[in-house]
Design an enzyme around this catalytic site. Structure first.
Site, PDB file in Angstrom:
ATOM      1  N   ASP A  28       1.636   5.004   1.703  1.00 28.22           N
ATOM      2  CA  ASP A  28       1.360   5.893   2.828  1.00 28.22           C
ATOM      3  C   ASP A  28       1.921   7.261   2.495  1.00 28.22           C
ATOM      4  O   ASP A  28       2.998   7.367   1.913  1.00 28.22           O
ATOM      5  CB  ASP A  28       2.016   5.341   4.095  1.00 28.22           C
ATOM      6  N   ASP A  66       9.449   3.697  12.919  1.00 31.79           N
ATOM      7  CA  ASP A  66       9.981   2.539  13.636  1.00 31.79           C
ATOM      8  C   ASP A  66      11.390   2.131  13.201  1.00 31.79           C
ATOM      9  O   ASP A  66      12.314   2.121  14.010  1.00 31.79           O
ATOM     10  CB  ASP A  66       8.993   1.350  13.601  1.00 31.79           C
ATOM     11  N   ASP A 110       0.863  -1.183   0.000  1.00 27.87           N
ATOM     12  CA  ASP A 110       0.000   0.000   0.000  1.00 27.87           C
ATOM     13  C   ASP A 110       0.900   1.235   0.000  1.00 27.87           C
ATOM     14  O   ASP A 110       2.112   1.117   0.121  1.00 27.87           O
ATOM     15  CB  ASP A 110      -0.925   0.014   1.241  1.00 27.87           C
TER      16      ASP A 110
HETATM   17  P1  ATP Z   1       3.685  -2.762   4.832  1.00 30.96           P
HETATM   18  O1  ATP Z   1       2.621  -1.761   4.432  1.00 30.96           O
HETATM   19  O2  ATP Z   1       4.441  -3.329   3.708  1.00 30.96           O
HETATM   20  O3  ATP Z   1       3.167  -3.784   5.762  1.00 30.96           O
HETATM   21  P2  ATP Z   1       4.851  -0.489   6.100  1.00 30.96           P
HETATM   22  O4  ATP Z   1       6.253  -0.246   6.590  1.00 30.96           O
HETATM   23  O5  ATP Z   1       4.367   0.420   5.021  1.00 30.96           O
HETATM   24  O6  ATP Z   1       4.785  -1.997   5.678  1.00 30.96           O
HETATM   25  P3  ATP Z   1       2.579   0.414   7.568  1.00 30.96           P
HETATM   26  O7  ATP Z   1       1.892  -0.247   8.700  1.00 30.96           O
HETATM   27  O8  ATP Z   1       1.846   0.604   6.289  1.00 30.96           O
HETATM   28  O9  ATP Z   1       3.893  -0.425   7.338  1.00 30.96           O
HETATM   29  O10 ATP Z   1       3.110   1.796   8.116  1.00 30.96           O
HETATM   30  C1  ATP Z   1       3.621   2.799   7.263  1.00 30.96           C
HETATM   31  C2  ATP Z   1       4.810   3.474   7.923  1.00 30.96           C
HETATM   32  O11 ATP Z   1       4.397   4.099   9.141  1.00 30.96           O
HETATM   33  C3  ATP Z   1       5.944   2.543   8.333  1.00 30.96           C
HETATM   34  O12 ATP Z   1       6.823   2.269   7.273  1.00 30.96           O
HETATM   35  C4  ATP Z   1       6.599   3.325   9.451  1.00 30.96           C
HETATM   36  O13 ATP Z   1       7.405   4.367   8.930  1.00 30.96           O
HETATM   37  C5  ATP Z   1       5.412   3.985  10.127  1.00 30.96           C
HETATM   38  N1  ATP Z   1       4.889   3.158  11.234  1.00 30.96           N
HETATM   39  C6  ATP Z   1       3.866   2.263  11.171  1.00 30.96           C
HETATM   40  N2  ATP Z   1       3.639   1.705  12.352  1.00 30.96           N
HETATM   41  C7  ATP Z   1       4.511   2.257  13.209  1.00 30.96           C
HETATM   42  C8  ATP Z   1       4.764   2.111  14.603  1.00 30.96           C
HETATM   43  N3  ATP Z   1       4.055   1.260  15.330  1.00 30.96           N
HETATM   44  N4  ATP Z   1       5.730   2.874  15.164  1.00 30.96           N
HETATM   45  C9  ATP Z   1       6.449   3.744  14.414  1.00 30.96           C
HETATM   46  N5  ATP Z   1       6.267   3.917  13.105  1.00 30.96           N
HETATM   47  C10 ATP Z   1       5.321   3.196  12.491  1.00 30.96           C
HETATM   48 MG    MG Z   2       2.428   0.479   4.231  1.00 33.56          MG
END
Ligand code: ATP
Ligand code: MG
Length: 464
Positions: free
Chosen positions: A88, A169, A86
């Site tokens: 963001d 994170d 996805d």
């Molecule tokens: P994917 O969507 O592939 O599962 P993602 O890294 O994009 O992985 P998301 O849950 O979509 O994960 O979150 C988007 C972004 O928001 C992350 O890459 C990170 O930078 C931030 N993020 C998400 N959750 C947290 C958290 N619990 N603590 C700190 N930062 C976070």
């Molecule tokens: Mg994501």
């Protein structure tokens, strides 16, 4: 070419990352603060790699006078030649300001308020830059609130992009891509870690896990999905901090469990979770039973089968995965009922309900899935009873296919079923006359069983 499979980066991805790292001097110690700026031509991302929705959200916010970047997993995955799950977007617009820019936008969340912008079936998460929390009294409790243990109960303090990067994170999740100037802003040496296949938490690991224990689960997920190593400091406090997951709501943990198990790398994730002492936090009934070879094989095989289905673009349901994860607890608990003299079917149903009651304290499995889990389990008993009209009835049950797959899973894990799986495989392949012949050829059920069973017949038989 984008590739959504885990583990397999395009062969030249790592050498490309190495070239970028060298060009930017990433291996040297940093002299200046601020991001590494990776200009167009020095990285593999193109504005066209973004979904239309992501591009429109960024340009919509910019036209309204705000800053906007795509950030997080989508930048990480594009850098690795993987297909982002996805997109963001991070912005300096507050949720209220961002909401009015789009027609179909909604503010969601309390602990972490964000805006969902919907374009057809795609949803873009728009997050306002976050800042560190100060302990100054008088803060609005909806903006910043922390538990005694350091957990962030409200994480809505807004700030600059630099601050936002330090609140993310992992270093590889703190890269911002600006499609308008086709430039990457790498705030936490994420590029270097990408190149070294290292997952590194930003800041002090124990503090970051205390703020949000779910970050530990995310560490397991990304390490498995990307085949990265956790850096030593990121790894070290996890075993000690793992019990903090007990403070996370069961609804959030259920959502996280799906991300862990339904991403196409369930087996690797399951192994990471076990290594990091996190599996027992999510599945406290199952974890202590995994010394048993059959149970261990059953769960691994369930994960392997799930990955195969996802990577073949077949449907998977959380009910099946959860049915497998709780099967060991069900089998153990079932003994308790059969020892009391309860009928096998009744014992199975009760043990299933017990296992679910325990599990939902940790992960709030929605009822539509628990209903399906119970059906899959109950059909395990009914797949055995094939005489008369029984086989036909089981076959026409809406959950037959899932139950049959579950039977094969039990066999794959080494359970002896006297060829039951093969019998049902054949049953599905032949015509009606042959089915009748198959049933007629079965040995007759022992007399006496029926009476005993019917005396204790439970109310909730799902037979259709
Ligand atoms: P994917 O969507 O592939 O599962 P993602 O890294 O994009 O992985 P998301 O849950 O979509 O994960 O979150 C988007 C972004 O928001 C992350 O890459 C990170 O930078 C931030 N993020 C998400 N959750 C947290 C958290 N619990 N603590 C700190 N930062 C976070
Ligand atoms: Mg994501």
């Amino acid at each position: 070419m984008l590739d959504s499979r885990p583990y397999f980066f395009a062969p030249d991805t790592l050498s490309m990352l190495r070239r970028i790292a060298k060009k930017l001097g990433l291996s040297k110690k940093r002299k200046t603060s601020g991001p590494h700026i990776v200009p167009p031509g020095s990285h593999p991302i193109e504005p066209a790699d973004l979904s239309r929705a992501a591009s429109e959200v960024v340009s919509g916010l910019e036209q309204a006078g705000y800053k906007a970047y795509v950030v997080g997993g989508c930048v990480r995955d594009l850098m690795l030649g993987l297909k982002p799950k996805d997109f963001d977007v991070a912005t300096d617009a507050t949720p209220e300001q961002a909401k009015v820019v789009f027609r179909r936008a909604q503010i969601i969340g309390r602990r972490f308020r964000i805006v969902h912008v919907r374009f057809g079936r795609e949803v873009i998460e728009v997050t306002t830059f976050r800042a560190h929390h100060t302990s100054s009294p008088g803060n609005d409790k909806n903006l910043s609130r922390q538990s005694k243990e350091g957990m962030l109960l409200r994480d809505n303090v807004f700030g600059s992009i630099d601050e936002d990067a330090s609140r993310r994170d992992f270093s590889v999740n703190a890269m911002y891509y600006h499609p308008t100037d086709n430039t990457i802003y790498d705030y936490a040496d994420g590029l270097k870690d990408l190149e070294q296949k290292t997952l590194r938490i930003i800041g002090d690991a124990a503090t970051r896990y205390r703020e949000d224990p779910v970050r530990m689960l995310r560490a397991a997920r990304f390490a498995a999905k990307l085949d990265f190593e956790l850096d030593a400091k990121t790894f070290a406090p996890i075993a000690e901090c793992a019990p903090l997951l007990g403070d996370i709501s069961s609804a959030r943990l259920f959502d996280e469990s799906l991300k862990l198990l339904m991403s196409g790398a369930a087996l690797a994730t399951y192994e990471q979770l076990r290594q990091l002492s996190l599996f027992a936090e999510l599945f406290p009934q199952t974890a202590p039973l995994l010394d048993d070879d059959f149970y261990q094989k059953l769960i691994s095989q369930a994960m392997r089968n799930t990955d195969a289905r996802i990577n073949n673009r077949q449907r998977v349901t959380p009910a099946f995965i959860y049915a497998a994860l709780l099967w060991p607890a069900l089998i153990e608990q079932r003994k308790h009922y059969t020892d009391k003299g309860d009928s096998p079917l009744y014992a199975l149903q009760q043990a299933g309900s017990d296992a679910i009651q325990q599990q939902i304290k940790r992960t709030a499995i929605p009822r539509r899935f628990t209903t399906m889990m119970k059906e899959i389990w109950e059909l395990q008993a009914r797949l055995n009873r094939r005489n008369g009209q029984n086989a036909e009835r089981v076959f026409s049950h809406p959950r037959f296919r899932a139950a049959y797959d579950f039977l094969l899973l039990r066999e794959q894990a080494g359970e002896q079923t006297q060829g039951l799986g093969e019998w049902w495989t054949l049953y599905q392949e032949v015509d009606e006359d042959e089915r009748e012949a198959m049933v007629a050829a079965l040995p007759r059920p022992k007399s006496g069983n029926k009476r005993r069973r019917s005396r204790r017949k439970p109310k909730a038989d799902h037979a259709s």
